[in-house]
Design an enzyme around this catalytic site. Structure first.
Site, PDB file in Angstrom:
ATOM      1  N   PRO A   2     -29.378 -18.391 -18.612  1.00 55.10           N
ATOM      2  CA  PRO A   2     -28.600 -19.113 -17.591  1.00 55.10           C
ATOM      3  C   PRO A   2     -27.166 -18.582 -17.543  1.00 55.10           C
ATOM      4  O   PRO A   2     -26.539 -18.397 -18.587  1.00 55.10           O
ATOM      5  CB  PRO A   2     -28.617 -20.565 -18.081  1.00 55.10           C
ATOM      6  CG  PRO A   2     -29.595 -20.628 -19.197  1.00 55.10           C
ATOM      7  CD  PRO A   2     -29.793 -19.243 -19.713  1.00 55.10           C
ATOM      8  N   GLU A   3     -26.681 -18.311 -16.348  1.00 57.69           N
ATOM      9  CA  GLU A   3     -25.297 -17.894 -16.180  1.00 57.69           C
ATOM     10  C   GLU A   3     -24.521 -19.071 -15.574  1.00 57.69           C
ATOM     11  O   GLU A   3     -25.060 -20.167 -15.464  1.00 57.69           O
ATOM     12  CB  GLU A   3     -25.234 -16.624 -15.315  1.00 57.69           C
ATOM     13  CG  GLU A   3     -25.982 -15.475 -16.001  1.00 57.69           C
ATOM     14  CD  GLU A   3     -25.887 -14.143 -15.253  1.00 57.69           C
ATOM     15  OE1 GLU A   3     -24.968 -13.957 -14.449  1.00 57.69           O
ATOM     16  OE2 GLU A   3     -26.762 -13.293 -15.492  1.00 57.69           O
ATOM     17  N   LYS A  69     -20.010 -20.904 -19.431  1.00 59.31           N
ATOM     18  CA  LYS A  69     -21.446 -21.177 -19.552  1.00 59.31           C
ATOM     19  C   LYS A  69     -21.722 -22.310 -20.537  1.00 59.31           C
ATOM     20  O   LYS A  69     -22.850 -22.481 -20.990  1.00 59.31           O
ATOM     21  CB  LYS A  69     -22.181 -19.918 -20.003  1.00 59.31           C
ATOM     22  CG  LYS A  69     -22.061 -18.762 -19.021  1.00 59.31           C
ATOM     23  CD  LYS A  69     -22.836 -17.558 -19.534  1.00 59.31           C
ATOM     24  CE  LYS A  69     -22.290 -16.274 -18.971  1.00 59.31           C
ATOM     25  NZ  LYS A  69     -22.916 -15.101 -19.595  1.00 59.31           N
ATOM     26  N   HIS A 111     -41.542 -27.281 -26.981  1.00 60.69           N
ATOM     27  CA  HIS A 111     -40.358 -26.797 -27.691  1.00 60.69           C
ATOM     28  C   HIS A 111     -39.185 -27.768 -27.609  1.00 60.69           C
ATOM     29  O   HIS A 111     -38.030 -27.357 -27.512  1.00 60.69           O
ATOM     30  CB  HIS A 111     -39.963 -25.418 -27.172  1.00 60.69           C
ATOM     31  CG  HIS A 111     -40.999 -24.363 -27.465  1.00 60.69           C
ATOM     32  ND1 HIS A 111     -41.073 -23.722 -28.679  1.00 60.69           N
ATOM     33  CD2 HIS A 111     -42.027 -23.895 -26.726  1.00 60.69           C
ATOM     34  CE1 HIS A 111     -42.095 -22.873 -28.663  1.00 60.69           C
ATOM     35  NE2 HIS A 111     -42.698 -22.960 -27.486  1.00 60.69           N
ATOM     36  N   ARG A 130     -36.782 -20.314 -26.948  1.00 61.69           N
ATOM     37  CA  ARG A 130     -36.367 -19.217 -27.836  1.00 61.69           C
ATOM     38  C   ARG A 130     -35.387 -19.666 -28.924  1.00 61.69           C
ATOM     39  O   ARG A 130     -35.050 -18.882 -29.804  1.00 61.69           O
ATOM     40  CB  ARG A 130     -35.749 -18.079 -27.009  1.00 61.69           C
ATOM     41  CG  ARG A 130     -36.633 -17.612 -25.865  1.00 61.69           C
ATOM     42  CD  ARG A 130     -37.332 -16.286 -26.052  1.00 61.69           C
ATOM     43  NE  ARG A 130     -36.659 -15.271 -26.818  1.00 61.69           N
ATOM     44  CZ  ARG A 130     -36.118 -14.168 -26.300  1.00 61.69           C
ATOM     45  NH1 ARG A 130     -36.118 -13.975 -25.005  1.00 61.69           N
ATOM     46  NH2 ARG A 130     -35.586 -13.261 -27.087  1.00 61.69           N
ATOM     47  N   ARG A 280     -27.195  -4.446 -22.607  1.00 53.91           N
ATOM     48  CA  ARG A 280     -27.998  -5.068 -21.550  1.00 53.91           C
ATOM     49  C   ARG A 280     -28.479  -4.008 -20.569  1.00 53.91           C
ATOM     50  O   ARG A 280     -27.776  -3.036 -20.280  1.00 53.91           O
ATOM     51  CB  ARG A 280     -27.174  -6.116 -20.781  1.00 53.91           C
ATOM     52  CG  ARG A 280     -26.560  -7.186 -21.669  1.00 53.91           C
ATOM     53  CD  ARG A 280     -27.594  -8.061 -22.354  1.00 53.91           C
ATOM     54  NE  ARG A 280     -28.451  -8.776 -21.422  1.00 53.91           N
ATOM     55  CZ  ARG A 280     -28.149  -9.923 -20.836  1.00 53.91           C
ATOM     56  NH1 ARG A 280     -26.999 -10.500 -21.085  1.00 53.91           N
ATOM     57  NH2 ARG A 280     -28.998 -10.513 -20.019  1.00 53.91           N
TER      58      ARG A 280
END
Ligand SMILES: [Zn+2]
Length: 290
Positions: A2-3, A69, A111, A130, A280
């Site tokens: 997410p940005e 963020k 999760h 994650r 990246r």
């Protein structure tokens, strides 16, 4: 990951759902406890999960807001203020539900790592596939220095001059522009997706050194990033992998992306190339970007 626009989307839905409510109880998953016992501090970062659970009981959620963020929950107990800071990491997601069954997608249900029971009877649930998400309970922002080192919000009037001044520093001058604009100490909230899009729109090669871009183009690049972030907020963010808003809905910005994840340039039809910059993957058009 997410940005800024995706985090903004979460905050806009979370705020009206939880502000004014009191946290009665917090329960972490066994994974959080076990990793803490092994010294790994999964999700809960600055204090023991059991201390966090106790400290959060009877905490009033006064305000939920975004900074870059990060999600900041301004909370209060016994006239003492705290900031509960959350970062969604790669796949963190919040849900406000009556019961866990209301989380429709099995992967998010499976999760769940934190359940906050609210005085309304609802559950404020943090799910993270994650487990790169982070939670910190702070008295002041000074307790976690990276929060003080962030660039201004890109929509603030000072943000462009802040960006230009940073570009003049020796540590940034010879770096690839893509790495610089993704640095949260230079511009807040611009990650891989929106950096890729802005550079494509400007026709700038992602590996071009910052010092080889004129001031006028840098200003235009900054404005392009700001406008793309704004456009994405208006479109509910991008859903590339596991981002969801608190109702489990996906955003719509991914349909408007022109270069991120593309095999072919939408302008000239060339096959796109990719480079690794700052760790990246950076997709670009070898014809349109110089
Ligand atoms: Zn092209």
């Amino acid at each position: 990951m997410p940005e800024l626009p995706e985090v903004e989307g979460v905050v806009r839905e979370l705020a009206p759902a939880v502000e004014g409510k009191v946290i009665k109880n917090v329960e972490f998953s066994s994974t959080v406890y076990e990793s803490c016992a092994e010294g790994k501090q999964c999700i809960v970062k600055n204090i023991e999960p059991s201390y966090f659970e106790e400290a959060m009981q009877e905490m009033l959620i006064k305000k939920v807001k975004r900074r870059s963020k990060y999600i900041y929950f301004d909370v209060e107990k016994n006239h003492q203020s705290f900031i509960f800071v959350n970062h969604l990491g790669m796949t963190g997601a919040w849900f406000v539900v009556q019961s866990l069954d209301e989380i429709h997608e099995a992967k998010f249900r499976k999760h769940v790592h934190a359940i906050f029971t609210l005085n309304s009877g609802e559950l404020l649930v943090f799910s993270d596939i994650r487990r790169f998400g982070e939670m910190r309970l702070l008295s002041t922002l000074e307790e976690h220095l990276p929060l003080l080192e962030m660039a201004p919000e890109p929509f603030e009037s000072s943000a462009c001059n802040f960006f230009l001044a940073k570009c003049e520093l020796p540590k940034y001058q010879n770096k690839p522009v893509k790495e610089v604009i993704m640095d949260g100490q230079v511009i807040s909230g611009c990650g891989n997706i929106y950096a890729t899009e802005a550079l494509f729109k400007m026709g700038i090669h992602p590996a071009r050194k910052v010092s080889r871009i004129s001031k006028e183009r840098k200003i235009k690049l900054f404005e392009t990033i700001r406008d793309i972030l704004h456009e994405s907020i208006e479109n509910g963010g991008s859903t590339i992998s596991d981002y969801r808003n608190i109702n489990g809905e996906a955003g719509g910005m991914q349909h408007r992306l022109k270069m991120y994840g593309k095999k072919q340039c939408p302008t000239c039809g060339s096959i796109t190339k990719s480079l690794t910059i700052g760790g990246r993957t950076s997709v670009y058009c070898p014809q349109c970007q110089h």
